[in-house]
Design an enzyme around this catalytic site. Structure first.
Site, PDB file in Angstrom:
ATOM      1  N   HIS A  62     -42.056  12.916 -26.883  1.00 21.90           N
ATOM      2  CA  HIS A  62     -43.371  13.126 -27.485  1.00 21.90           C
ATOM      3  C   HIS A  62     -43.914  14.463 -26.982  1.00 21.90           C
ATOM      4  O   HIS A  62     -44.184  14.610 -25.787  1.00 21.90           O
ATOM      5  CB  HIS A  62     -44.319  11.986 -27.116  1.00 21.90           C
ATOM      6  CG  HIS A  62     -43.854  10.644 -27.592  1.00 21.90           C
ATOM      7  ND1 HIS A  62     -44.195  10.128 -28.820  1.00 21.90           N
ATOM      8  CD2 HIS A  62     -43.036   9.724 -27.014  1.00 21.90           C
ATOM      9  CE1 HIS A  62     -43.621   8.946 -28.979  1.00 21.90           C
ATOM     10  NE2 HIS A  62     -42.906   8.683 -27.881  1.00 21.90           N
ATOM     11  N   ARG A  64     -46.675  15.911 -28.452  1.00 17.89           N
ATOM     12  CA  ARG A  64     -48.132  15.782 -28.625  1.00 17.89           C
ATOM     13  C   ARG A  64     -48.769  16.810 -29.565  1.00 17.89           C
ATOM     14  O   ARG A  64     -49.823  16.548 -30.127  1.00 17.89           O
ATOM     15  CB  ARG A  64     -48.859  15.825 -27.274  1.00 17.89           C
ATOM     16  CG  ARG A  64     -48.421  14.760 -26.271  1.00 17.89           C
ATOM     17  CD  ARG A  64     -48.556  13.369 -26.806  1.00 17.89           C
ATOM     18  NE  ARG A  64     -48.382  12.352 -25.778  1.00 17.89           N
ATOM     19  CZ  ARG A  64     -48.098  11.075 -26.028  1.00 17.89           C
ATOM     20  NH1 ARG A  64     -47.923  10.672 -27.278  1.00 17.89           N
ATOM     21  NH2 ARG A  64     -47.977  10.211 -25.043  1.00 17.89           N
ATOM     22  N   ASP A 152     -42.373   5.604 -34.482  1.00 17.96           N
ATOM     23  CA  ASP A 152     -42.359   5.289 -33.053  1.00 17.96           C
ATOM     24  C   ASP A 152     -43.757   5.291 -32.453  1.00 17.96           C
ATOM     25  O   ASP A 152     -44.581   6.162 -32.745  1.00 17.96           O
ATOM     26  CB  ASP A 152     -41.488   6.274 -32.283  1.00 17.96           C
ATOM     27  CG  ASP A 152     -41.374   5.872 -30.830  1.00 17.96           C
ATOM     28  OD1 ASP A 152     -40.754   4.833 -30.569  1.00 17.96           O
ATOM     29  OD2 ASP A 152     -41.935   6.572 -29.986  1.00 17.96           O
ATOM     30  N   HIS A 180     -38.910   1.420 -33.568  1.00 13.79           N
ATOM     31  CA  HIS A 180     -39.688   0.912 -32.436  1.00 13.79           C
ATOM     32  C   HIS A 180     -39.718  -0.606 -32.588  1.00 13.79           C
ATOM     33  O   HIS A 180     -40.414  -1.137 -33.453  1.00 13.79           O
ATOM     34  CB  HIS A 180     -41.097   1.511 -32.484  1.00 13.79           C
ATOM     35  CG  HIS A 180     -42.036   0.960 -31.459  1.00 13.79           C
ATOM     36  ND1 HIS A 180     -42.450   1.685 -30.371  1.00 13.79           N
ATOM     37  CD2 HIS A 180     -42.684  -0.235 -31.365  1.00 13.79           C
ATOM     38  CE1 HIS A 180     -43.283   0.968 -29.647  1.00 13.79           C
ATOM     39  NE2 HIS A 180     -43.451  -0.201 -30.236  1.00 13.79           N
ATOM     40  N   ASP A 306     -38.048   9.044 -23.721  1.00 15.31           N
ATOM     41  CA  ASP A 306     -39.347   8.608 -24.264  1.00 15.31           C
ATOM     42  C   ASP A 306     -40.478   9.291 -23.495  1.00 15.31           C
ATOM     43  O   ASP A 306     -41.497   8.678 -23.153  1.00 15.31           O
ATOM     44  CB  ASP A 306     -39.481   7.089 -24.208  1.00 15.31           C
ATOM     45  CG  ASP A 306     -40.670   6.573 -25.020  1.00 15.31           C
ATOM     46  OD1 ASP A 306     -41.302   7.367 -25.742  1.00 15.31           O
ATOM     47  OD2 ASP A 306     -40.985   5.370 -24.916  1.00 15.31           O
ATOM     48  N   GLY A 325     -47.202   4.810 -21.101  1.00 18.61           N
ATOM     49  CA  GLY A 325     -46.324   5.974 -21.181  1.00 18.61           C
ATOM     50  C   GLY A 325     -46.051   6.633 -19.851  1.00 18.61           C
ATOM     51  O   GLY A 325     -46.933   6.710 -18.986  1.00 18.61           O
TER      52      GLY A 325
END
Length: 434
Positions: A62, A64, A152, A180, A306, A325
């Site tokens: 990720h 962002r 996801d 997911h 992840d 996370g």
């Protein structure tokens, strides 16, 4: 430009290669591997005592940007990647706006080119606006270069819609669905693995069945349609058994596991440690062992971080309010070398296979090999180098790691992309991406 890397032990499972050799890079690609290579006008680097492997390929990250640049940007995320020996990554579509249209795809691609550090492959949304109600515009995303699709962060709850998506994407033969796997009704408002620690801490639990039921659904849809399916961040022993069944049936199913699920259990949440708050949650020791065994057997194909960055003040909230996370780009290789390779739980060859060769093959992207003619995307490892996981030194904007303060043995010391040095001895160098 020529670059000659001399004297390292080259580990490349794609060629069944594990021996001391020299590697010649010319015009950004691997020009040759062997002993005693000579090359006129080449810059030489002595890598004696080091290990040279295909650059790591992380298929679950990720970044962002767009929308959450306070947590991470494409520039900081790719800097963190090359600091960790990672030369390619697939970034997930839960941005704002999400990656459900070609404009966002183009923006990510342009920002990655400007950063010039790692190859970035945007994953497109499975559904419009990631809301699980309507198919995304796969034709437009495909034309923009997207080859993998996922919502996801959220499952597609509607089984009928997901079935139609599986069938529709059959028309795009080289595409991949990344799922997911979570039954949100079973997960309810859970925060940690349902078990001893959830009871002790008084936190609502997420039962393993919340994942296993969803894994079974996705596998059965892959069986019904023949569509390629990749299962993200597997965390339970039950999921491993379903994947084993799928592979015994010859179904087009692959799966990944994160370093934190391989190395930690739900005991890491004691003291209400929000650095260990992640979805799917850290599970039991029985689950962890099943994941590790599944990886060794090739039932689980891939390691992927992840990487999920958050602001420090977000993770400093109480356990109910803090977001799920953990980050992993800069910790994955050192922690895996320390806890698995050095302890004999996993060989370096198996690590490279799972975190480079198979990842590239599943995504269908360059990398994951040092065969002559391949892009010279390379990580050099010093297996004896020692250090400490110090979040304040991260290139990532985020600090949310459960491994802070851990001593490590084994570090990436050199990262090359297209033959250009992007990281050397921990220092990231900005340059033009090939």
């Amino acid at each position: 430009m020529k670059l000659l890397l001399k004297g390292a032990t080259v580990v490349d499972p794609s060629q069944d290669l594990e021996e001391q050799a020299d590697l010649l890079i010319e015009d950004g690609v691997v020009a040759g591997i062997g002993r005693g290579i000579r090359a006129d006008y080449a810059r030489e680097l002595d890598l004696s005592g080091k290990y040279l492997v295909p650059g790591f390929v992380d298929m679950h990250v990720h970044l962002r940007e767009l929308g959450f640049e306070g947590k991470e940007t494409i520039a900081t995320g790719t800097a963190a990647a090359v600091a960790g020996g990672i030369t390619s990554l697939a970034c997930m579509p839960n941005t704002a706006p999400p990656v459900d249209n070609p404009l966002v795809v183009g923006y990510i691609q342009q920002k990655a080119r400007e950063a010039g550090l790692a190859r970035v492959y945007p994953v497109g949304a499975l559904t419009r606006n990631r809301q699980g109600e309507f198919m995304a515009d796969y034709s437009a995303l495909y034309a923009a270069g997207v080859r993998a699709f996922s919502d996801d962060g959220d499952p597609v709850d509607n089984s009928y819609l997901l079935y139609q998506i599986f069938k529709y994407l059959l028309a795009f033969e080289d595409t991949l669905i990344i799922s997911h796997c979570e039954d949100r009704r079973l997960a309810a408002n859970g925060l940690v693995h349902e078990g001893y620690w959830s009871n002790l801490l008084g936190l609502p639990g997420i039962p393993p069945a919340a994942e296993t039921v969803a894994v079974a659904r996705e596998i059965l849809l892959a069986q019904a349609t023949g569509k390629r399916l990749h299962l993200a961040h597997i965390s339970t022993a039950g999921a491993v058994e379903w994947i084993r069944w799928a592979k015994e049936k010859g179904l087009p199913v692959t799966a990944e596991v994160t370093p934190h699920h391989l190395l930690l259990t739900d005991a890491a949440v004691k003291g209400y440690n929000t650095a260990a708050k992640v979805n799917p949650p850290l599970r039991s020791e029985e689950d962890r062992q099943a994941l590790l065994q599944g990886l060794r057997e090739g039932i689980i194909d891939v390691i992927a971080t992840d990487h999920a960055p958050h602001k420090i003040d977000e993770k400093d909230l109480d356990y109910f309010e803090a977001p799920f996370g953990v980050i992993g780009l800069e910790t994955a290789v050192p922690m895996l070398l320390t806890e698995l390779v050095h302890r004999g739980e996993l060989s370096l060859r198996e690590l490279v296979q799972a975190y480079s060769c198979r990842s590239a093959r599943i995504l269908g992207v360059p990398g994951g090999t040092l065969k002559p003619g391949a892009p010279a995307d390379i990580a050099v490892l010093d297996l004896e180098a020692e250090g400490v996981i110090e979040p304040r030194r991260f290139y990532s904007k985020a600090r949310n790691t459960p491994f802070a303060g851990r001593k490590v043995r084994g570090l990436p010391v050199l990262t090359l992309l297209g033959g250009e040095i992007k990281m050397e001895e921990g220092a990231v160098k900005v340059g033009k991406q090939e």
